[in-house]
Design an enzyme around this catalytic site. Structure first.
Site, mmCIF file in Angstrom:
data_model
loop_
_atom_site.group_PDB
_atom_site.id
_atom_site.type_symbol
_atom_site.label_atom_id
_atom_site.label_comp_id
_atom_site.label_asym_id
_atom_site.label_seq_id
_atom_site.Cartn_x
_atom_site.Cartn_y
_atom_site.Cartn_z
ATOM 1 C CB ALA A 190 1.096 -22.986 37.563
ATOM 2 N N GLY A 206 2.439 -21.224 32.788
ATOM 3 C CA GLY A 206 3.422 -20.490 33.589
ATOM 4 C C GLY A 206 4.848 -20.699 33.100
ATOM 5 C CD GLU A 243 1.638 -16.936 32.408
ATOM 6 O OE1 GLU A 243 1.727 -17.795 33.302
ATOM 7 O OE2 GLU A 243 0.649 -16.206 32.265
ATOM 8 C CD GLU A 283 -2.139 -20.478 31.110
ATOM 9 O OE1 GLU A 283 -2.292 -20.517 29.860
ATOM 10 O OE2 GLU A 283 -1.105 -20.071 31.647
HETATM 11 C C1 LIG Z 1 -0.317 -19.038 36.164
HETATM 12 C C2 LIG Z 1 -0.027 -20.292 35.458
HETATM 13 C C3 LIG Z 1 -1.007 -21.229 35.206
HETATM 14 C C4 LIG Z 1 -0.651 -22.471 34.539
HETATM 15 O O1 LIG Z 1 0.469 -22.644 34.121
HETATM 16 S S1 LIG Z 1 -1.853 -23.659 34.380
HETATM 17 C C5 LIG Z 1 -1.024 -25.028 33.630
HETATM 18 C C6 LIG Z 1 -0.819 -24.847 32.150
HETATM 19 N N1 LIG Z 1 -0.200 -26.018 31.580
HETATM 20 C C7 LIG Z 1 -0.892 -27.048 31.075
HETATM 21 O O2 LIG Z 1 -2.109 -27.045 31.067
HETATM 22 C C8 LIG Z 1 -0.090 -28.202 30.510
HETATM 23 C C9 LIG Z 1 -0.441 -29.496 31.228
HETATM 24 N N2 LIG Z 1 0.301 -30.610 30.694
HETATM 25 C C10 LIG Z 1 -0.008 -31.222 29.526
HETATM 26 O O3 LIG Z 1 -0.903 -30.827 28.812
HETATM 27 C C11 LIG Z 1 0.775 -32.428 29.153
HETATM 28 O O4 LIG Z 1 1.426 -32.905 30.301
HETATM 29 C C12 LIG Z 1 1.840 -32.172 28.063
HETATM 30 C C13 LIG Z 1 1.139 -31.871 26.734
HETATM 31 C C14 LIG Z 1 2.755 -31.025 28.437
HETATM 32 C C15 LIG Z 1 2.708 -33.462 27.899
HETATM 33 O O5 LIG Z 1 1.910 -34.581 27.698
HETATM 34 P P1 LIG Z 1 2.558 -36.042 27.891
HETATM 35 O O6 LIG Z 1 3.814 -36.149 27.137
HETATM 36 O O7 LIG Z 1 1.451 -37.013 27.525
HETATM 37 O O8 LIG Z 1 2.917 -36.162 29.422
HETATM 38 P P2 LIG Z 1 1.909 -36.345 30.654
HETATM 39 O O9 LIG Z 1 1.717 -37.787 30.927
HETATM 40 O O10 LIG Z 1 0.693 -35.511 30.480
HETATM 41 O O11 LIG Z 1 2.779 -35.643 31.838
HETATM 42 C C16 LIG Z 1 3.782 -36.330 32.534
HETATM 43 C C17 LIG Z 1 3.549 -36.091 34.025
HETATM 44 O O12 LIG Z 1 3.680 -34.707 34.245
HETATM 45 C C18 LIG Z 1 2.512 -34.225 34.903
HETATM 46 N N3 LIG Z 1 2.255 -32.829 34.509
HETATM 47 C C19 LIG Z 1 2.391 -32.279 33.287
HETATM 48 N N4 LIG Z 1 2.065 -30.981 33.323
HETATM 49 C C20 LIG Z 1 1.722 -30.709 34.594
HETATM 50 C C21 LIG Z 1 1.283 -29.537 35.273
HETATM 51 N N5 LIG Z 1 1.174 -28.359 34.631
HETATM 52 N N6 LIG Z 1 1.019 -29.633 36.582
HETATM 53 C C22 LIG Z 1 1.152 -30.786 37.250
HETATM 54 N N7 LIG Z 1 1.567 -31.927 36.671
HETATM 55 C C23 LIG Z 1 1.842 -31.884 35.358
HETATM 56 C C24 LIG Z 1 1.411 -35.152 34.416
HETATM 57 O O13 LIG Z 1 0.317 -35.098 35.296
HETATM 58 C C25 LIG Z 1 2.136 -36.471 34.433
HETATM 59 O O14 LIG Z 1 2.201 -36.928 35.765
HETATM 60 P P3 LIG Z 1 1.672 -38.398 36.148
HETATM 61 O O15 LIG Z 1 2.611 -39.333 35.443
HETATM 62 O O16 LIG Z 1 1.782 -38.476 37.632
HETATM 63 O O17 LIG Z 1 0.293 -38.528 35.640
#
Ligand SMILES: C/C=C/C(=O)SCCNC(=O)CCNC(=O)[C@H](O)C(C)(C)COP(=O)(O)OP(=O)(O)OC[C@H]1O[C@@H](n2cnc3c(N)ncnc32)[C@H](O)[C@@H]1OP(=O)(O)O
Length: 266
Positions: free
Chosen positions: A74, A117, A120, A140
């Site tokens: 998400a 998400g 999920e 999360e």
């Molecule tokens: C009910 C559901 C709840 C949920 O789903 S809560 C969310 C759960 N997911 C996460 O916590 C994963 C979050 N993302 C990460 O940990 C990392 O990303 C990755 C390990 C997947 C990849 O890392 P890397 O290759 O270093 O890429 P990067 O620079 O972190 O990401 C590229 C751009 O993508 C944005 N992004 C990644 N995941 C999300 C997200 N879940 N929500 C919003 N933005 C996201 C970043 O911020 C960034 O963007 P910018 O270049 O502007 O900094």
């Protein structure tokens, strides 16, 4: 004009295509955010599902993302400042339920990250394939929350309590091979073979009677909700009902006459 040629290019975060006439290919396409699932994307996805549900020519949906990410969860930036009152009042994430109620088969094809998400949604598909690069996780816990799109419920059913606890309490990811070994996905494929394999399954399903396909999906999903005795009864009732269809007569006649069945979905 077919509904799907109208849909092509109609969405900001999703590409919709029909590589096979009866199969709706849905590609999540928010590359700068690793396909993070924001409200707009989810509304588009639900719109596509609603249209695919009522389009008589569509027999199944294939859902995929990019090589780097199926979906990284998400959208954290969008939800960071939501208050409890707002989340509760608008029943935040309730719109994610539509995939559960979709009656046609959905085949998930995951490369790269399927997190939070994204994982999920992947688990809510009916048949899940992954490429060797796929990584699945519920991170999360690192954000001070828990999974909210079904992760605590679906993951335990897929991999058992010990592994589900480990993944959800630590936020650790597992790779495609482990997901396969644990029965979470049905195939691991080289990256370039992932989509062809998913489309091949969809194409094969399209040759069956859509009534028996939907009944089979309904009955398998009922196993999540019911004790065994009720599930067996539910299955038998659906089985009996299929004898009211032309496709049952056609399928069995074709077998006896040693020819391919020609189903009419009636
Ligand atoms: C009910 C559901 C709840 C949920 O789903 S809560 C969310 C759960 N997911 C996460 O916590 C994963 C979050 N993302 C990460 O940990 C990392 O990303 C990755 C390990 C997947 C990849 O890392 P890397 O290759 O270093 O890429 P990067 O620079 O972190 O990401 C590229 C751009 O993508 C944005 N992004 C990644 N995941 C999300 C997200 N879940 N929500 C919003 N933005 C996201 C970043 O911020 C960034 O963007 P910018 O270049 O502007 O900094």
């Amino acid at each position: 004009m077919r509904a799907n040629s109208v849909l092509r290019g109609a969405y900001k975060n999703i590409i919709v295509d029909n590589p096979i006439k009866s199969v709706q290919l849905v590609t999540l396409d928010r590359p700068k955010a690793l396909n993070a699932l924001n409200n707009e994307l989810m509304a588009e996805f639900n719109d596509i599902l609603n249209k695919a549900q009522s389009d008589g020519e569509i027999t199944s949906v294939v859902l995929t993302g990019s090589d780097k990410a199926f979906a990284a969860g998400a959208d954290i930036k969008e939800m960071k400042d939501i208050s409890f009152v707002e989340a509760y009042k608008r029943d935040f994430l309730s719109s994610w339920n539509l995939i559960r109620d979709f009656r046609k088969p959905i085949i998930g094809a995951v490369s790269g990250y399927a997190l939070g998400g994204g994982f999920e949604i992947a688990m809510a598909t009916d048949i899940l394939l992954a490429s060797e690069s796929a990584k699945f996780g519920q991170p999360e816990i690192n954000l001070g929350i828990i999974p909210g799109g079904g992760g605590t419920q679906r993951l335990i059913r897929a991999v058992g309590k010990a592994k589900a606890m480990e993944m959800i309490l630590t936020g650790r990811m597992i790779k495609a091979q482990e997901a396969y070994d644990r029965g979470l996905i049905s195939q691991v494929l080289p990256n370039d073979q992932l989509l062809p394999a998913a489309l091949k399954i969809a194409e094969e399903i399209a040759t069956k009677s859509s009534i028996s396909v939907q009944a089979a999906k309904e009955s398998i999903n009922a196993a999540y909700e019911m004790p065994l005795s009720e599930g067996l009864r539910f299955e038998r009732r659906l089985f009996h009902q299929l004898f009211a269809t032309n496709d049952q007569k056609e399928g069995m006649s074709a077998f006896i006459e040693k020819r391919k069945p020609s189903f009419t979905n009636e």
